[in-house]
Design a protein around this motif. Structure first.
Motif, PDB file in Angstrom:
ATOM      1  N   TYR A  88      12.068  -4.738 -14.024  1.00 19.49           N
ATOM      2  CA  TYR A  88      10.669  -4.280 -13.588  1.00 19.49           C
ATOM      3  C   TYR A  88      10.185  -5.493 -12.425  1.00 19.49           C
ATOM      4  CZ  TYR A  88      10.362  -1.313 -17.963  1.00 19.49           C
ATOM      5  OH  TYR A  88       9.600  -0.301 -18.537  1.00 19.49           O
ATOM      6  N   LYS A  95      13.275   0.735 -11.582  1.00 19.71           N
ATOM      7  CA  LYS A  95      12.464   0.931 -12.708  1.00 19.71           C
ATOM      8  C   LYS A  95      11.198   0.607 -12.740  1.00 19.71           C
ATOM      9  CE  LYS A  95      13.943  -0.509 -16.869  1.00 19.71           C
ATOM     10  NZ  LYS A  95      14.207  -1.273 -18.403  1.00 19.71           N
ATOM     11  N   GLU A 120      12.761   5.260 -14.719  1.00 19.31           N
ATOM     12  CA  GLU A 120      14.167   5.165 -13.821  1.00 19.31           C
ATOM     13  C   GLU A 120      14.098   6.126 -12.597  1.00 19.31           C
ATOM     14  OE1 GLU A 120      17.192   4.002 -16.258  1.00 19.31           O
ATOM     15  OE2 GLU A 120      16.341   2.977 -18.186  1.00 19.31           O
TER      16      GLU A 120
END
Length: 361
Positions: free
Chosen positions: A246, A285, A312
């Motif tokens: 992330y 993501k 995603e």
């Protein structure tokens, strides 16, 4: 929903008397029941009822600890599930001075219920010796005993007796977690993850270091790390977010964030919605959460973070989210009047927030 303490009901007590009498005919069941209900039974919580059973059994079983353990070992297989913790509790209460017999018995009892609570006084009495025993348990062929090795030494075991030394320095348990991180049983791996999550709340730097070293080694350790990182993820720890891919949310934005109603009463729901927009052209993501800053009894606010979604995206995209959140009182949370706040969090960063008022009716 029926209170959990009611697993110790009249039916349970009658069965316990029957099974003990079968294995120890001299058991004075009527005297036991009289002593058991001397306490205000209806007011006792789950573990208080457990302990009341233990204390009420002791006078009516052999005064020789070894003889009593032989009887209880014959009885325990008839009481699987949480109710069976009365048997490890007897060991906890009366067996601290009979170390070898007690520890072996706890391993036996855990196969039918769990001995995770009963091992805590042994950790306090002699942490080095007990952790060495848990290292042996971690290599057992029985998954229940392997789980006991991890669950019993959790630094912050729910409902468990506090072990101050492990809360101050949890590093001694790491050798046990290392032994179990590739365990075949999800039951055991979940315990490892919970133990590591406990550590993350005490020593986040240590937990991050472990997560970084374990992640990517196998599906088993990846699952453990993800489950163990839930507290740090909710706190938006950038090191943990990076482990799971992330990245910065700078190119992610919110539109049309609304809440309804802006004033609500106890038991009602608040509805909120928003659109998340990504301007990132490459695959990425996205982790979406929302936080509620609850008003506490003293008027201050305390934040609770809730998970919404993990996405995603292959490129620039947008998605609308809608959610209802209940303000019904729970056993784990009471609500208080005042101005609350709801925030949307994307990849660990708060992107927008609105206030609303909870009122008394």
């Amino acid at each position: 929903m029926e209170p959990l303490k009611n697993i110790y009901n009249l039916q349970f007590i009658t069965k316990l008397e029957d099974v003990i009498t079968l294995n120890y005919p001299a058991f004075e069941r009527e005297a036991f029941r009289t002593k058991l209900f001397e306490a205000d039974w209806e007011e006792l919580a789950l573990k208080e009822r457990m302990r009341q059973i233990t204390l009420s059994l002791a006078p009516f079983l052999p005064q020789d600890y070894k003889q009593t353990i032989e009887i209880l070992r014959k009885c325990a297989p008839s009481f699987t599930g949480l109710g069976g913790i009365i048997f490890p509790d007897f060991v906890e209460q009366y067996g601290l001075e009979e170390w070898e017999l007690s520890v072996e018995t706890l391993a036996f009892f855990t196969e039918f219920s769990t001995s995770e609570f009963a091992v805590r006084p042994f950790l306090i009495k002699n942490q080095t010796r007990m952790l060495a025993q848990m290292e042996e348990w971690a290599e057992s062929e029985n998954e229940h005993i392997r789980r006991l090795a991890s669950e019993g030494c959790r630094p912050r075991l729910p409902w468990g007796l506090s072990v101050p030394a492990l809360k101050k320095d949890p590093t001694p348990v790491l050798v046990i977690l290392e032994k179990l991180k590739e365990d075949e049983a999800l039951y055991v791996r979940k315990s490892v993850a919970n133990n590591l999550n406990d550590i993350s709340r005490i020593n986040p730097d240590l937990a991050v270091t472990i997560a970084q070293s374990w992640y990517g080694n196998s599906q088993k350790t990846d699952w453990i790390v993800k489950h163990a990182s839930r507290s740090l993820l909710k706190k938006g720890d950038p090191r943990v977010l990076q482990i799971f891919g992330y990245e910065s949310s700078d190119s992610l934005s919110l539109a049309d964030f609304t809440i309804t109603p802006e004033k609500l009463a106890w038991g009602e729901n608040i509805a909120f919605s928003f659109t998340l927009i990504s301007r990132i052209e490459t695959p990425h993501k996205v982790r979406v959460e929302y936080a509620i800053d609850y008003v506490k009894a003293n008027g201050t606010r305390s934040r609770k973070v809730f998970h919404l979604s993990e996405l995603e995206w292959r490129g620039s995209m947008k998605k609308t989210f809608a959610k209802n959140h209940s303000f019904k009182d729970l056993t784990t949370r009471r609500h208080y009047p005042g101005v609350h706040r709801i925030a949307i969090i994307v990849n660990g960063t708060e992107k927008a927030a609105l206030e609303f008022e909870l009122i008394q009716t």
